[in-house]
Design a protein around this motif. Structure first.
Motif, PDB file in Angstrom:
ATOM      1  N   ALA A  77     -38.951 -15.956   0.266  1.00  0.00           N
ATOM      2  CA  ALA A  77     -37.902 -16.848  -0.237  1.00  0.00           C
ATOM      3  C   ALA A  77     -36.528 -16.199  -0.234  1.00  0.00           C
ATOM      4  O   ALA A  77     -35.506 -16.889  -0.244  1.00  0.00           O
ATOM      5  N   ASP A  78     -36.470 -14.884  -0.209  1.00  0.00           N
ATOM      6  CA  ASP A  78     -35.260 -14.145  -0.531  1.00  0.00           C
ATOM      7  C   ASP A  78     -34.182 -14.238   0.547  1.00  0.00           C
ATOM      8  O   ASP A  78     -34.465 -14.188   1.740  1.00  0.00           O
ATOM      9  N   THR A  79     -32.940 -14.393   0.093  1.00  0.00           N
ATOM     10  CA  THR A  79     -31.761 -14.321   0.948  1.00  0.00           C
ATOM     11  C   THR A  79     -30.546 -14.056   0.080  1.00  0.00           C
ATOM     12  O   THR A  79     -30.561 -14.329  -1.120  1.00  0.00           O
ATOM     13  N   THR A  80     -29.513 -13.519   0.678  1.00  0.00           N
ATOM     14  CA  THR A  80     -28.235 -13.406  -0.021  1.00  0.00           C
ATOM     15  C   THR A  80     -27.691 -14.804  -0.260  1.00  0.00           C
ATOM     16  O   THR A  80     -27.805 -15.687   0.601  1.00  0.00           O
ATOM     17  N   LEU A  81     -27.111 -15.029  -1.421  1.00  0.00           N
ATOM     18  CA  LEU A  81     -26.661 -16.357  -1.835  1.00  0.00           C
ATOM     19  C   LEU A  81     -25.832 -17.048  -0.757  1.00  0.00           C
ATOM     20  O   LEU A  81     -24.825 -16.515  -0.289  1.00  0.00           O
ATOM     21  N   THR A 119     -26.229 -17.670   2.375  1.00  0.00           N
ATOM     22  CA  THR A 119     -26.110 -17.180   3.749  1.00  0.00           C
ATOM     23  C   THR A 119     -27.193 -17.699   4.691  1.00  0.00           C
ATOM     24  O   THR A 119     -27.049 -17.591   5.907  1.00  0.00           O
ATOM     25  N   ASN A 120     -28.297 -18.215   4.146  1.00  0.00           N
ATOM     26  CA  ASN A 120     -29.446 -18.623   4.964  1.00  0.00           C
ATOM     27  C   ASN A 120     -29.908 -17.466   5.855  1.00  0.00           C
ATOM     28  O   ASN A 120     -30.074 -17.611   7.068  1.00  0.00           O
ATOM     29  N   HIS A 121     -30.126 -16.322   5.209  1.00  0.00           N
ATOM     30  CA  HIS A 121     -30.624 -15.140   5.895  1.00  0.00           C
ATOM     31  C   HIS A 121     -32.043 -14.793   5.462  1.00  0.00           C
ATOM     32  O   HIS A 121     -32.396 -13.616   5.374  1.00  0.00           O
ATOM     33  N   ARG A 122     -32.849 -15.800   5.161  1.00  0.00           N
ATOM     34  CA  ARG A 122     -34.275 -15.551   4.944  1.00  0.00           C
ATOM     35  C   ARG A 122     -34.898 -15.100   6.269  1.00  0.00           C
ATOM     36  O   ARG A 122     -34.385 -15.421   7.343  1.00  0.00           O
ATOM     37  N   TRP A 123     -36.015 -14.385   6.177  1.00  0.00           N
ATOM     38  CA  TRP A 123     -36.615 -13.979   7.450  1.00  0.00           C
ATOM     39  C   TRP A 123     -37.064 -15.196   8.246  1.00  0.00           C
ATOM     40  O   TRP A 123     -37.078 -15.171   9.489  1.00  0.00           O
TER      41      TRP A 123
END
Length: 440
Positions: free
Chosen positions: A229-233, A235-239
């Motif tokens: 689920a994780d990404t920088t706020l 940015t849509n940088h989830r894997w």
């Protein structure tokens, strides 16, 4: 009494059948049945809320931003009241593309569409249920932002939510669902009641069938925890976002593959949240969601167009007992293997291809997960995953992210700082570790 001959009876029956067929056949002006060509382009996993979360809305609009994976010519959305205790009244819903060149909740007015539900602009969703909108024509670009605005006319508890969206949503007074710009009363980093967007996918492949290649698009669901689920706020940088980009680039499949992120921070494979009485986690553990085994049918099998599943679950099963879950829920490597075997069996029962991911290193993590015993359980599970052949394929995130000098640790270049979660570079490395041949 008049007696009919056999021929007369057959003629009467034939005439009646024709009349009945005419009555049941829609007229030329009637809407034809929708073909089953819907494929997920975005999704999130809903959870309930703890008792301490008293968030509620009243005569307010929630404007929510979501990031697509694949393109389409039409869309529909899925709303959820699956954790609500009372009917959910939605007064009006609009969807539009986000205005270009902005990170504000501003829409492109030429793309604004009002959504309906069974032809009506409002819908009441029973407690525990989802609702699908009617289709609406709208060109949806791949890997672009959509804006979905929900008006909640009545007092509405925020009971069905993804609390770790890492994407800003905006709450404004009244019904401003169709406004180009809004004046937010508040900003939240959650998605409320909105759990999916599906599209009639665009096709360019030479093997596409039907008028628009219907049937060749597919979706892959990533079932996971915060590492997924994780990404920088904002940015849509989830894997999974990086994977969507790879799938549409050189070496990707010829047909569209939507990528649906069903990661929930804190999620476990085998257990629901269960903080010990009096533990601070009572204020937030409910956001960790139901176990992977429990939510599989809703979050994976029910997704439109799903053909593939990627699973990365297990680190919280190892780390939570003794930290934010009771020690009685401690698991072994074999427990994890048995749980994953259930996911494999349930996916195969539905004709899905399912791929397992190795659990990534977490030595010296700041959350207290690491112990030599947990490290050994991780290695037991990863060895089974790599060698058993029970999954349809293996994604070796462990090999992609570990420090060669100390394989129980994340490589520093991929470490967000807590020695458990990845940064942007690590998430890109995860996407590169997914074999694209799985989707061809």
């Amino acid at each position: 009494m008049e007696h009919l001959t056999v021929r007369q009876r057959l003629a009467a029956l034939f005439t009646g059948a024709l009349l009945l067929g005419a009555a049941l056949t829609p007229s030329a002006s009637a809407q034809a049945p929708e073909p089953a060509t819907w494929t997920g382009t975005w999704a999130t996993a809903p959870t309930t809320v703890p008792k301490t979360d008293t968030t509620a809305f009243h005569d307010q609009t929630i404007r929510q931003i979501v990031h697509t994976s694949i393109a389409g010519s039409a869309l529909r959305i899925r709303l959820s009241n699956e954790f609500g205790k009372q009917p959910l009244k939605i007064g009006e819903v609009h969807v539009a593309r986000r205005a270009s060149g902005t990170d504000e909740p501003t829409i492109d007015p030429a793309t604004d569409r009002e959504l309906t539900f069974s032809g009506k602009s409002s819908v009441t969703i029973p407690a525990g249920a989802p609702a699908l909108s009617d289709p609406v024509t709208l060109r949806v670009p791949a890997r672009s932002d959509l804006v979905v605005s929900l008006h909640l006319p009545e007092s509405t508890p925020g009971s069905t939510v993804n609390s770790f969206a890492a994407q800003r949503s905006y709450v404004a007074a009244g019904n401003v669902t169709g406004e180009t710009k809004i004046e937010p009363q508040s900003v939240t980093e959650r998605w409320y009641f909105l759990t999916g967007v599906s599209v009639r996918a665009a096709f360019t492949g030479p093997t596409a069938t039907g008028p628009s290649g219907a049937g060749n698009a597919s979706a892959v669901v990533a079932l996971g925890d915060s590492i997924t689920a994780d990404t920088t706020l904002g940015t849509n940088h989830r894997w999974t976002d990086y994977l969507a980009q790879r799938l549409q680039g050189p070496g990707g499949p010829r047909n569209a593959v939507g990528v649906l992120n069903k990661g929930i921070s804190g999620n476990r494979l085998l257990h629901d949240p269960n903080p010990p009485a009096g533990h601070p986690a009572e204020a937030y553990a409910a956001y960790f969601g139901e176990s992977g085994l429990k939510r599989f049918d809703r979050d994976v099998a029910a997704q439109p167009g799903v053909r593939h599943v990627l699973v990365l679950l297990g680190v919280n099963d190892l780390g939570h007992p003794g930290t934010i879950a009771p020690l009685s829920e401690k698991v072994t490597g074999q427990d994890l293997i048995d749980g994953h075997r259930q996911l494999i069996a349930r996916a195969h029962e539905r004709g899905l291809r399912i791929y397992g991911a190795t659990i990534t290193p977490f030595k010296n993590d700041t959350l207290g997960f690491y112990t030599p015993e947990n490290a050994a359980a991780r290695q037991t599970f990863n060895h089974w995953l790599r060698t058993s052949g029970e999954y349809d394929g293996v994604i070796d995130f462990d090999a992609a992210l570990r420090d060669p000098a100390d394989p129980e640790r994340l490589l520093a270049a991929y470490d967000r700082g807590d020695h458990l979660h990845t940064n942007d570079a690590g998430r890109e490395a995860m996407a590169r570790a997914v074999p694209l041949r799985f989707f061809k």
